[in-house]
Design an enzyme around this catalytic site. Structure first.
Site, PDB file in Angstrom:
ATOM      1  N   CYS A  32       0.907  -1.182   0.134  1.00 11.71           N
ATOM      2  CA  CYS A  32       0.114  -0.012  -0.047  1.00 11.71           C
ATOM      3  C   CYS A  32       0.939   1.318  -0.044  1.00 11.71           C
ATOM      4  O   CYS A  32       2.040   1.195   0.238  1.00 11.71           O
ATOM      5  CB  CYS A  32      -1.004   0.033   1.342  1.00 11.71           C
ATOM      6  N   ASP A 458      31.786  -3.782 -54.521  1.00  3.31           N
ATOM      7  CA  ASP A 458      32.798  -4.928 -54.636  1.00  3.31           C
ATOM      8  C   ASP A 458      32.327  -6.051 -54.930  1.00  3.31           C
ATOM      9  O   ASP A 458      31.430  -6.653 -54.206  1.00  3.31           O
ATOM     10  CB  ASP A 458      33.435  -4.722 -52.983  1.00  3.31           C
ATOM     11  N   ASP A 663      31.549  -5.740 -47.706  1.00  4.01           N
ATOM     12  CA  ASP A 663      31.391  -6.605 -46.750  1.00  4.01           C
ATOM     13  C   ASP A 663      32.928  -7.212 -45.908  1.00  4.01           C
ATOM     14  O   ASP A 663      32.543  -7.485 -44.724  1.00  4.01           O
ATOM     15  CB  ASP A 663      30.757  -7.957 -47.234  1.00  4.01           C
ATOM     16  N   ASP A 667      37.378  -3.987 -47.003  1.00  6.51           N
ATOM     17  CA  ASP A 667      36.694  -2.962 -47.702  1.00  6.51           C
ATOM     18  C   ASP A 667      36.547  -1.517 -46.509  1.00  6.51           C
ATOM     19  O   ASP A 667      36.083  -0.629 -47.064  1.00  6.51           O
ATOM     20  CB  ASP A 667      35.228  -3.537 -47.744  1.00  6.51           C
TER      21      ASP A 667
END
Lengths: 777, 125
Positions: A32, A458, A663, A667
């Site tokens: 409460c 690429d 990827d 890169d």
């Protein structure tokens, strides 16, 4: 160490010498409000605690304390002494971005309800006030009502609108003034406040006005209606705003709640928070994968569309990675947990999208500069309006006209539309991207994607799958492929070479059936470094590798295979030679294969007016073949990894805005060099780090989606900014009465309020239109 | 022009000047973040109609925790933006929201409310 102004916000009893720390305790046993007060008092009385608030509904105590005086254990002891428990997650709970959100959502819901109630009160009262204020339109009626009584009645009706519905505006404006800052609330507070105070004066001291030769008009209807309309705008705005982040919320909601974990040989359902790396989790068909891990046993097809945007289920078996929130379709499997909490792919996607939503777009810089000075300038313009009207209007009219136009200028000005123009579109755009498997790093990347005119691909891993595959399998006359393949596959299964994996996959694809127990096992396996491998399978000596392997074993190719090998080499294939029992029997041509979707995606990019350029380390012949196959006319062959960034620069030197798609680790420099870097999903962390956009799905369709979505989002931002600028630059002069000398038009402050409420809603609605985005094709 | 018009014009012009001075020449409340164990720099910022302090100085390269305590319910301050660090955070009213970042470049980085009305800056040295 010394106390600095930074910590001066802490109460005076703050001990010197330590920055306060805030901690949230999960309290158990409170039933409460008096319990929560008790816990709160117990915490506050603990030495070293600066501030404690207990939320009964959330069962949480937020404690701010001086770490040099009390620690977590001390706080826990205080709660326990008060007769309650502190819930401790079994292990250091992985800070979970995905669940931390719930309480916030709850609070927002309550704030929204409160706002709605304030709006409703304002509307009801405004609806009563309006007709009462217009009684003067019926002189017969007016004759029977005493003016002062009516005015006092209106005052009584307006007070709740001001003090309850509009209270926030005044409080906020006052707080701002104390900091010498001004916001939207300042405009509303000053505008409605001026109208109200004038009316109050006219109600209390009408005689004073009459002595000055003025009609003591009241503007209670203006005050109430403005507040009601602006609250309406806020209600609509907060509804629409909730939708702008719906995509990210949906993503968060995908997370599983429980996991079926193996504990001491038993299957136990445990809450996700208790799952640790290293646990083994079982997943049955139709169930959600709880978190990230590696399959230990079993195989299945998984629906990963929520993470990658790929609609087809992905086949997975032992050793493959599975991700939390994906759905297991067909089989059952067991996996070892590798990541939990904030380290999972889902959490990282959420984090990335949230970061992007927090970023500022360069296009917004002008709007930002304007909003910083907007409100004070509008206040100055409003005062100027008042002065000018007072100076030029006829004597009996000057005060009301000056006042009405002053209020109209303050109310119509809407810095909100300027402020909402870009962020809302970015929120919708980035969220939508995530649901398509396109993760946009920040607003700048979005803008760059809009300007891109050249896409540099690429080849390996983007146009092609980046893994070798057997494209031709040629056997000597009299040899059946179906008889030979199982022997070769048996050898290659033992090898770790990528080319070996290609042969194994090819064999599986051909669905060559072998009699059980036969040809399945290879013995005496030997790997010949740089040449190939050999083993004994079903009692036969099998060799597979390059030409040198056969030559070293004095095995001659027949003229038939010799010719076939030359043909394959001419097609730029890598050739594998196979022999059984000292006889050359077959050749396998191996090449990196083009993804099925590449040609179509490239065509779509080209149809959007983009130049697509390919770059590869392969020789000119191979490069030309692949380029031709996918419809690319310009390509760079024999590019060394170190030169990739140079090629990007070369294109940029031609005046092109270049998007680089890649990827691999090598890169990364090119991705960073490009105006926009797009990292493909199968890619490495390094590549993603360098990229502005990450594509969860490993095909070029993602590039099309990314560019189309970015273009659409930036277009929306531009429309929004245009609207917001035009709205304010037209609205303010009209409200000031600039058209009055020519057309006799004046803008009622109530209309100004309606326009202002609608302007921010319009901007939001326009941003939400983005949700209808579809990639054509 | 009668007397009242002259008075209004003079008062109005004065008021315009005052408004400009009041908002644009407001002094900044500067604070330096306190460095604790492990170099973690902390600062508490009260959000109530503005940020106070509104200029926070931190040292380069060390992690920073900014504790934003939002001491109001007014809608304007409910969002916090630190665009240079990609941070957009909702500040629940009457709660402390902690924002963590690690500045790796010297400079001045603004933090603002969702609509850029309330402003402050983080100075990295």
């Amino acid at each position: 160490m010394k106390t600095t102004p930074a910590t001066s916000a802490a109460p005076p009893n703050a001990p010197t010498g330590a920055a306060p720390r805030t901690e949230t305790l999960h309290i158990e046993g409170m039933t409460c409000a008096s319990c929560s007060n008790f816990v709160e008092r117990a915490l506050i009385r603990t030495p070293g605690v600066l501030r404690a608030t207990v939320n009964l509904a959330a069962e949480k105590a937020t404690v701010e304390y001086a770490p040099n005086q009390v620690d977590h254990a001390g706080l826990k002891a205080a709660v326990e002494q008060a007769g309650y428990q502190v819930f401790e997650p079994q292990a250091p709970a992985a800070p979970n971005v995905l669940t931390a959100d719930e309480e916030l959502a709850d609070r927002k819901a309550r704030t929204y309800l409160d706002l709605k109630r304030r709006f409703q009160v304002a509307v009801v009262l405004a609806v009563i006030i309006m007709p009462l204020s217009m009684l003067m339109l019926w002189p017969a009626l007016m004759a029977r009502i005493s003016m002062p009584v009516l005015n006092y009645g209106l005052l009584l009706l307006t007070l709740p609108v001001l003090l309850y519905s509009g209270r926030e505006f005044y409080v906020s404006a006052w707080n701002g003034l104390r900091h010498r800052t001004a916001s939207m609330d300042t405009l509303i507070a000053v505008g409605t406040g001026a109208a109200f105070l004038y009316s109050l004066a006219a109600t209390i001291a009408p005689g004073f006005f009459q002595r000055q030769g003025l009609v003591p008009d009241v503007y209670y209807d203006t005050t109430a209606t403005i507040i009601a309309l602006i609250l309406l705008g806020k209600v609509l705005e907060s509804r629409a705003k909730a939708k702008t982040s719906a995509a990210i919320k949906a993503l968060i909601g995908l997370q599983a709640k429980t996991a079926r974990v193996m504990r001491d040989g038993q299957e136990v359902d445990v809450p996700l928070e208790q799952v640790r790396p290293g646990d083994e989790v079982l997943v049955r068909p139709g169930e959600k994968v709880a978190t990230d891990g590696i399959i230990l046993e079993g195989r299945s097809a998984l629906d990963e569309s929520m993470l990658t945007g790929e609609s087809l289920p992905v086949d997975k078996s032992v050793g493959d990675a599975v991700f939390g929130a994906t759905i297991n379709k067909t089989g059952s499997f067991r996996f070892r947990v590798s990541q939990v909490g904030t380290n999972t792919v889902l959490a990282q996607i959420v984090k990335l999208v949230e970061d992007a939503q927090g970023s500022r777009a360069p296009i917004q810089r002008l709007a930002d500069k304007i909003s910083a000075v907007f409100v004070p300038i509008v206040i100055m313009l409003a005062i100027a309006t008042f002065v000018v009207w007072f100076a030029v209007a006829p004597a009996g009219q000057r005060l009301p006209l000056a006042l009405v136009n002053f209020v109209a200028v303050l109310i119509i000005a809407c810095p909100c539309a300027l402020g909402l123009a870009t962020p809302t579109a970015i929120m919708v755009g980035t969220g939508l991207g995530a649901s398509h498997g396109v993760l946009i790093r920040n607003a700048e990347a979005l803008e760059k994607a809009y300007q891109v005119d050249t896409v540099l691909l690429d080849k390996t891993g983007t146009i092609t799958k980046g893994e070798p595959a057997v494209t031709e399998f040629i056997t000597a006359t009299g040899t059946e492929p179906s008889a030979l393949l199982p022997l070769l596959a048996a050898v290659e299964r033992r090898s770790e070479h990528p080319l070996a994996a290609a042969v194994v996959r090819y064999t599986e694809q051909q669905q060559v059936q072998t009699a059980p127990g036969e040809a399945a096992e290879a013995t005496d396996f030997v790997a010949f470094e740089g040449r190939g491998a050999g083993a004994t399978v079903a009692g036969r000596a099998v060799l597979i590798g390059n030409r040198r392997l056969l030559e070293e074993n004095n095995i001659m190719l027949g003229p038939e295979l010799e010719q076939a090998a030359a043909g394959l080499l001419a097609q730029a294939r890598t050739v594998l030679y196979a022999s059984v029992d000292g006889q050359a029997l077959a050749l396998a041509g191996v090449a990196d294969t083009v993804r099925d979707t590449s040609a179509a995606a490239i065509r779509q990019l080209q149809s959007k007016g983009l130049t697509v350029v390919m770059m590869t380390g392969d020789n000119h012949q191979t490069a030309e073949k692949v380029a031709h196959q996918v419809g690319i006319t310009r390509f760079y062959a024999e590019v060394l990894p170190a030169d990739k960034a140079g090629k990007v620069q070369e294109l940029q030197a031609e005046g092109r805005v270049v998007a680089m798609v890649g990827d691999g680790i090598n890169d990364a420099p090119a991705l960073a060099r490009a105006d926009l870097g797009l990292a493909m999903g199968g890619g490495t962390d390094v590549a993603m780090e360098a990229a502005g956009i990450t594509l969860m799905r490993s095909d070029l369709q993602g590039v099309v989606t990314a560019i189309a979505l970015s273009r659409q989002t930036v277009r929306t931002i531009r429309q929004n900014l245009f609207f917001a600028f035009v709205y304010n630059t037209l609205g303010i002069p009209i409200a000031a009465g600039l058209l009055y000398p020519f057309t006799g038009w004046l803008l009622s402050p109530m209309l100004a309020a309606a326009a202002m409420a609608l302007s921010s809603v319009s901007v939001l609605t326009n941003s939400l239109r983005l949700r209808g985005f579809k990639v054509k094709g | 022009m009668d007397t009242s018009q002259i008075i209004v014009t003079l008062l109005g012009t004065g008021l315009i000047g005052f408004v400009g001075w009041f908002f644009f020449a407001a002094p900044h409340r500067v604070a330096t973040a306190v460095a604790g164990n492990g170099g973690l720099q902390q600062a508490t910022i009260q959000v109530k109609g503005g940020y106070s302090p509104d200029v926070v100085e931190v040292a380069l390269g060390q992690p920073v925790q900014l504790h934003f305590y939002r001491d109001e319910t007014a809608g304007c301050s409910e969002e916090l933006l630190l665009p240079d660090f990609g941070i957009r955070r909702e500040l629940p009213a009457f709660q402390t929201t902690t924002v963590e970042l690690r500045p790796d470049k010297a400079g001045t980085y603004p933090f603002t409310c969702g609509m850029g009305m309330l402003r402050g800056s983080l100075i990295v040295r």
